[in-house]
Design an enzyme around this catalytic site. Structure first.
Site, PDB file in Angstrom:
ATOM      1  CE  LYS A 106      -4.458   1.039   0.168  1.00 45.16           C
ATOM      2  NZ  LYS A 106      -5.556   0.209  -0.376  1.00 45.16           N
ATOM      3  N   GLY A 218     -20.432   6.920   2.396  1.00 47.67           N
ATOM      4  CA  GLY A 218     -19.251   7.230   1.584  1.00 47.67           C
ATOM      5  C   GLY A 218     -19.565   7.063   0.110  1.00 47.67           C
ATOM      6  N   GLY A 220     -18.299   7.659  -2.780  1.00 50.25           N
ATOM      7  CA  GLY A 220     -17.147   7.937  -3.642  1.00 50.25           C
ATOM      8  C   GLY A 220     -17.129   6.921  -4.774  1.00 50.25           C
ATOM      9  N   GLY A 223     -18.621   3.552  -3.356  1.00 49.43           N
ATOM     10  CA  GLY A 223     -20.012   3.732  -2.938  1.00 49.43           C
ATOM     11  C   GLY A 223     -20.947   3.950  -4.120  1.00 49.43           C
ATOM     12  CE1 TYR A 224     -23.105   6.493 -10.088  1.00 52.62           C
ATOM     13  CE2 TYR A 224     -20.972   5.708 -10.899  1.00 52.62           C
ATOM     14  CZ  TYR A 224     -22.287   6.087 -11.140  1.00 52.62           C
ATOM     15  OH  TYR A 224     -22.781   6.044 -12.418  1.00 52.62           O
TER      16      TYR A 224
HETATM   17  P1  NAD Z   1     -13.095   7.863  -2.698  1.00 49.49           P
HETATM   18  O1  NAD Z   1     -12.145   8.899  -2.266  1.00 49.49           O
HETATM   19  O2  NAD Z   1     -13.530   7.818  -4.116  1.00 49.49           O
HETATM   20  O3  NAD Z   1     -14.440   7.944  -1.819  1.00 49.49           O
HETATM   21  C1  NAD Z   1     -14.475   8.024  -0.434  1.00 49.49           C
HETATM   22  C2  NAD Z   1     -15.800   8.685  -0.062  1.00 49.49           C
HETATM   23  O4  NAD Z   1     -15.977   8.642   1.355  1.00 49.49           O
HETATM   24  C3  NAD Z   1     -15.890  10.161  -0.464  1.00 49.49           C
HETATM   25  O5  NAD Z   1     -17.136  10.403  -1.088  1.00 49.49           O
HETATM   26  C4  NAD Z   1     -15.828  10.894   0.883  1.00 49.49           C
HETATM   27  O6  NAD Z   1     -16.545  12.120   0.869  1.00 49.49           O
HETATM   28  C5  NAD Z   1     -16.505   9.885   1.780  1.00 49.49           C
HETATM   29  N1  NAD Z   1     -16.236  10.087   3.219  1.00 49.49           N
HETATM   30  C6  NAD Z   1     -15.075  10.406   3.834  1.00 49.49           C
HETATM   31  N2  NAD Z   1     -15.289  10.547   5.151  1.00 49.49           N
HETATM   32  C7  NAD Z   1     -16.600  10.297   5.370  1.00 49.49           C
HETATM   33  C8  NAD Z   1     -17.440  10.266   6.534  1.00 49.49           C
HETATM   34  N3  NAD Z   1     -16.951  10.521   7.742  1.00 49.49           N
HETATM   35  N4  NAD Z   1     -18.750   9.954   6.383  1.00 49.49           N
HETATM   36  C9  NAD Z   1     -19.257   9.676   5.179  1.00 49.49           C
HETATM   37  N5  NAD Z   1     -18.515   9.693   4.045  1.00 49.49           N
HETATM   38  C10 NAD Z   1     -17.216   9.994   4.147  1.00 49.49           C
HETATM   39  O7  NAD Z   1     -12.457   6.467  -2.233  1.00 49.49           O
HETATM   40  P2  NAD Z   1     -12.823   5.001  -2.728  1.00 49.49           P
HETATM   41  O8  NAD Z   1     -11.806   4.579  -3.705  1.00 49.49           O
HETATM   42  O9  NAD Z   1     -14.279   4.920  -3.058  1.00 49.49           O
HETATM   43  O10 NAD Z   1     -12.500   4.162  -1.406  1.00 49.49           O
HETATM   44  C11 NAD Z   1     -13.442   4.020  -0.344  1.00 49.49           C
HETATM   45  C12 NAD Z   1     -13.021   2.855   0.530  1.00 49.49           C
HETATM   46  O11 NAD Z   1     -12.950   1.667  -0.256  1.00 49.49           O
HETATM   47  C13 NAD Z   1     -11.638   2.973   1.186  1.00 49.49           C
HETATM   48  O12 NAD Z   1     -11.655   2.336   2.443  1.00 49.49           O
HETATM   49  C14 NAD Z   1     -10.747   2.213   0.237  1.00 49.49           C
HETATM   50  O13 NAD Z   1      -9.548   1.756   0.857  1.00 49.49           O
HETATM   51  C15 NAD Z   1     -11.662   1.076  -0.133  1.00 49.49           C
HETATM   52  N6  NAD Z   1     -11.319   0.402  -1.381  1.00 49.49           N
HETATM   53  C16 NAD Z   1     -11.276   1.070  -2.547  1.00 49.49           C
HETATM   54  C17 NAD Z   1     -10.984   0.391  -3.724  1.00 49.49           C
HETATM   55  C18 NAD Z   1     -10.996   1.060  -5.078  1.00 49.49           C
HETATM   56  O14 NAD Z   1     -10.917   0.340  -6.081  1.00 49.49           O
HETATM   57  N7  NAD Z   1     -11.123   2.354  -5.159  1.00 49.49           N
HETATM   58  C19 NAD Z   1     -10.716  -0.981  -3.679  1.00 49.49           C
HETATM   59  C20 NAD Z   1     -10.778  -1.638  -2.465  1.00 49.49           C
HETATM   60  C21 NAD Z   1     -11.091  -0.939  -1.324  1.00 49.49           C
END
Ligand code: NAD
Length: 416
Positions: A106, A218, A220, A223-224
């Site tokens: 990471k 979340g 993001g 989530g979307y």
């Molecule tokens: P991202 O930055 O696109 O989205 C994160 C979202 O969380 C944002 O919309 C942000 O506003 C929101 N957020 C932050 N603090 C918050 C709170 N206190 N309450 C509510 N919402 C809050 O990131 P992502 O890539 O979607 O990653 C999200 C999670 O998924 C992380 O834990 C990441 O490690 C995990 N993850 C991501 C991937 C990937 O492919 N992107 C893969 C595996 C795991």
């Protein structure tokens, strides 16, 4: 992580627990408790106002017995070494649960990407890449996007690495733009994997997906896409939140409309026709499926009693503390743990790497079909062990993952 312990302390405690359950060789356990390599860099960046600011960056490589190191890069103000070490270890176990030939790593930079211009982010990314250049590479360590980074950041990383090598190396990172060798379906893969796990879990407990209510914490990248795919299969998305707010609509939200609103305003807050709520209230909504998809430690002993969901699918890494996890298990909530639930992203990252190495491109249907197969196989493996051993899905996932990592090590015969 345990309330009162650091994320990496909690990794070690989890490993000790699993080691007992699977009778793990103590020499293997000892090695899994330490990351192989930790790189810390001080990254000087000229900001738009002409001043130089120095950012701290990390790359932690946890384990490589099953293949090259693999893991995302996080840009966030709260990034710290302990968190990056924990996230790197989780990657080792995640790639093992879905049985793809990678280890775990990471990266992270302590910065606030939302407060930086595109030019500042590009200069930060290029310098960070140059400073970890010797540690990454297509057969060494393959970065990908995580919180605060995206396909554009991966494009800059690929370009910097390629420029320094003198030839194009698309396979050094995954999650690139499709025009640069990114895989079709990578953008939505983590969320799609979350939705597949939600569907499998619903089937196990006899919950009908059509009309099932879903709350996503979340909104993001993960989530979307989780919301979008779940809505496509008939679920009703009743609440979504982000760092700035939370909106609720019991008649159902359209994820594309929420995204369009967030893209223009910067938040889900203020979406027309919704009740505005506190971010905390989302956890206590009486929904069927809860998807935490933001950051660590959001379901804790403080709020776990209010959680009424039947199924929790951990899109985020480490959203549930061990205390809350135990309480959920006792309450009979079906929790799909992060190392399984969000493994769709690294699975399609692996597909992207394979396509790049072969200078090939797969159609979207091929990517989604293979993702579906991998996720269902992994889910069913974990479910079977959970049933047989009367353990939680999390413990079962770790038992499988640690066994696979240990098996590779023993076959390699690498004892020092
Ligand atoms: P991202 O930055 O696109 O989205 C994160 C979202 O969380 C944002 O919309 C942000 O506003 C929101 N957020 C932050 N603090 C918050 C709170 N206190 N309450 C509510 N919402 C809050 O990131 P992502 O890539 O979607 O990653 C999200 C999670 O998924 C992380 O834990 C990441 O490690 C995990 N993850 C991501 C991937 C990937 O492919 N992107 C893969 C595996 C795991």
């Amino acid at each position: 992580m345990g309330e009162g312990e650091s994320a990496y302390e909690s990794v070690i405690r989890q490993l000790d627990l699993i080691a007992q359950k699977i009778d793990l060789d103590p020499n293997v356990l000892e090695q899994l408790k330490y990351p192989r390599r930790v790189v810390i860099v001080s990254i000087p960046v000229r900001m738009d106002d002409g001043q130089v600011k120095v950012f701290t960056g990390y790359r932690v490589q946890h384990n490589l017995w099953r293949g090259p190191f693999k893991g995302g890069v996080r840009y966030h103000p709260s990034v710290n070494l302990d968190e990056v070490k924990a996230l790197a270890a989780w990657m080792t176990f995640k790639t093992a649960v879905v049985d793809i030939p990678y280890g775990g790593a990471k990266g992270g930079v302590v910065c606030d990407p939302k407060a930086m211009s595109l030019g500042e982010l590009e200069r930060l990314t290029r310098r960070y890449t140059a400073m970890i250049m010797d540690e990454i590479g297509p057969f060494k360590d393959v970065p990908a996007p995580d919180v605060g980074t995206d396909a554009q950041v991966m494009a800059w990383m690929m370009d910097t690495y390629s420029s320094l090598k003198g030839y194009s190396v698309p396979e050094v990172v995954t999650g690139k733009p499709v025009s640069l060798g990114g895989s079709l379906g990578r953008e939505g893969a983590t969320g799609r994997g979350v939705a597949i796990c939600a569907r499998q879990a619903a089937e196990k407990i006899g919950l009908k997906l059509k009309g099932a209510t879903v709350a996503v914490q979340g909104f993001g990248k993960v989530g979307y896409w989780a919301a979008k795919v779940l809505e496509e299969v008939g679920c009703k998305i009743v609440a979504v939140s982000d760092s700035k707010g939370c909106v609720i609509n019991q008649d159902g939200l359209n994820p594309d409309k929420v995204k369009a609103h967030k893209d223009t305003t910067g938040s889900v807050a203020g979406l027309e026709g919704c009740k505005e709520s506190s971010r905390e209230e989302l956890f206590s909504l009486g929904c069927d499926i809860l998807v935490p998809a933001a950051l660590e430690n959001v379901i804790t002993k403080q709020n776990v009693d209010n959680v009424e969901a039947k199924v929790i699918v951990e899109g985020a890494n480490g959203p549930t503390t061990p205390e809350a996890d135990r309480a959920l298990f006792e309450k009979g909530v079906f929790v799909v743990p992060d190392i399984l639930a969000n493994a769709g992203g690294v699975t399609v990252s692996y597909f992207e790497w394979v396509q790049n190495l072969n200078r090939d491109r797969w159609p979207l249907e091929t990517v989604n079909q293979r993702l579906e197969r991998k996720m269902v196989e992994a889910f069913e493996d974990v479910y079977r062990v959970a049933r047989e051993k009367k353990e939680s899905m999390r413990t079962a996932a770790y038992m499988i993952a640690v066994s696979r990592v240990a098996e590779a090590h023993i076959k390699l015969g690498l004892f020092p």
